[in-house]
Design a protein around this motif. Sequence first.
Motif, PDB file in Angstrom:
ATOM      1  N   GLU A 157       0.827  -1.208   0.000  1.00 51.76           N
ATOM      2  CA  GLU A 157       0.000   0.000   0.000  1.00 51.76           C
ATOM      3  C   GLU A 157       0.862   1.259   0.000  1.00 51.76           C
ATOM      4  OE1 GLU A 157      -2.494  -3.021   2.436  1.00 51.76           O
ATOM      5  OE2 GLU A 157      -0.370  -2.510   2.160  1.00 51.76           O
ATOM      6  N   ALA A 161       1.308   4.075  -3.003  1.00 55.39           N
ATOM      7  CA  ALA A 161       0.919   5.458  -2.721  1.00 55.39           C
ATOM      8  C   ALA A 161       2.045   6.422  -3.080  1.00 55.39           C
ATOM      9  CB  ALA A 161       0.535   5.603  -1.247  1.00 55.39           C
ATOM     10  N   LYS A 194      -4.762   4.761 -10.818  1.00 58.16           N
ATOM     11  CA  LYS A 194      -4.971   4.891  -9.379  1.00 58.16           C
ATOM     12  C   LYS A 194      -6.267   4.191  -8.961  1.00 58.16           C
ATOM     13  CE  LYS A 194      -5.303   8.305  -5.654  1.00 58.16           C
ATOM     14  NZ  LYS A 194      -5.321   9.742  -5.314  1.00 58.16           N
ATOM     15  N   THR A 197      -5.692   0.396  -8.859  1.00 63.51           N
ATOM     16  CA  THR A 197      -4.887  -0.087  -7.744  1.00 63.51           C
ATOM     17  C   THR A 197      -5.627   0.026  -6.414  1.00 63.51           C
ATOM     18  OG1 THR A 197      -3.812   2.082  -7.557  1.00 63.51           O
ATOM     19  CG2 THR A 197      -2.712   0.416  -8.885  1.00 63.51           C
ATOM     20  N   GLU A 198      -6.405   1.094  -6.242  1.00 64.52           N
ATOM     21  CA  GLU A 198      -7.160   1.232  -4.994  1.00 64.52           C
ATOM     22  C   GLU A 198      -8.149   0.084  -4.835  1.00 64.52           C
ATOM     23  OE1 GLU A 198      -8.867   5.121  -5.195  1.00 64.52           O
ATOM     24  OE2 GLU A 198      -7.093   6.107  -4.352  1.00 64.52           O
TER      25      GLU A 198
END
Length: 514
Positions: A157, A161, A194, A197-198
Amino acid sequence: MTSTPTHLWRMLVWGRRLARHGALRPFEDPRAPRSIRFVARLARLGTNAPQTPDFAAGLSAVGPAAVKFGQALATRPDLIGIEAALDLVRLQDSLPPLPFAQMETVLNASYGKNSWRDYFKSIDPVAIGAASMAQVHAGITLDGRKVAIKMLRPGIEADLARAIDTYSWAAGHIELLGGEFARLRPRAVIATFKGWTEAELDLRREAASASELAETLLGEPDFIVPDIDWARSSRRVLVLDWVDGVKMNDTEGLAALDFDRRRLAEVLVNAFLAQAIGQGFFHADLHQGNLFVVPARDGHEARIAVIDFGIMGRINRRARMYLAEILFGLVTGNYKRVAEIHFEAGYVPPHHSVGAFATALRSVGEPIRGKRAKDVNITDLLEGLFSITRSFDMQVQPHLLLLQKTMVMVEGVALTLDPQVNMWEVAEPYVRGWVRDEMGPEAVIADRLVENNRALAQLPRIFRQWVAEHPIPGAAPEGPTLAPLPVRGARAGWSTPWLLLAAGLGAGAVHYLG
């Protein structure tokens, strides 16, 4: 908020690692801006970089986040070039697995005060699959069921990020360069990445996606979605039924099976069409490593099973109607209608000619009509399509990126099953039927009634909003007159050596590779 020097330092480190594998050589091309050529050559000094770029190896050296972004960029040959996109396909399962002792920590933490042994009789310490964000082990539950256990890698994570933060920063500066950089919308690419991936970082959402997909495919009994073990699953751990089949990337294993390859190719194509066009919710990572052939048993012919539900696509009804009409128009050679749809959907700016766009589509479509996929030169086809998008100022449509990628994947897998399959012939009956049922007069009238009812229901809210924005004169005293807020102009160029360096490495690391 991350500082500019931090972003620059990350990009310098990434650029150096990419350069060692020759992955920045494309930016030494004489057609590239001088500053980018300079930075690419500087990064390569002393690396003994190969003449032929190895993009996949370069991204693997950068880290898991870059590998994941490379997989996303493999869907954008218009952005990175066809050869680079084909090379990046190798990143599907590229990382070595972590020792089970490290993954055991993740597993125990997900069950709170309990140990994983309170849920499983045994877990094989040897991983059966390892990717950039997670790895999978086989296990046996306490009641004797064989299951697959997917666990997120420790620290993934934070790694993602940090990387996405810098990708977004660089993409914003690149888009300010305008021209082709702006048309390709790098910020939208990063935003889409993004979102992917989240979703993948919460395995409960992956479990929910698998459950929803299973409901979507109830009408496709030969396309299997394994059941989720909700009691043993959590945010970082996903447990699902074991698929007893042969992976489609196992050439020798498939050769040993006796099954109707043509039929399974049709099952795959129709299942994808049922997802994308029929329901607007589809598995967007249908490569051979995620698909199995389940041998004939229990009265069933051979079937297809799918795993890994981290990347799913969703398109609304209007977009599905456009897509179906476009596919049907291409199948039937109605290029004028295909062109009109592009203008109606806003994919092509209105200052262009519908007729000219239809002719451009014909130049690409006619050479491949009636041909089998194996007889089509994909490179020439893609180059022709990209030339059209540039000539007619077509902006990238982020909501269609996953769909475009998945369509190419499905065609590739179908060809491995049956090299003689004709994708147009297989797709045509489904698309024709869907267009007839969903876009016939009755369906169109029903859609219009629903839209009109929704519009009428909004009138009270619109009226209240208008009154709020246009108050009755004299109902309230006017406040003091205020000076207008200053408008901050966007940076038009690169005014410092630091930002010049960012442009070079940013273009290299994000626009092409990640």
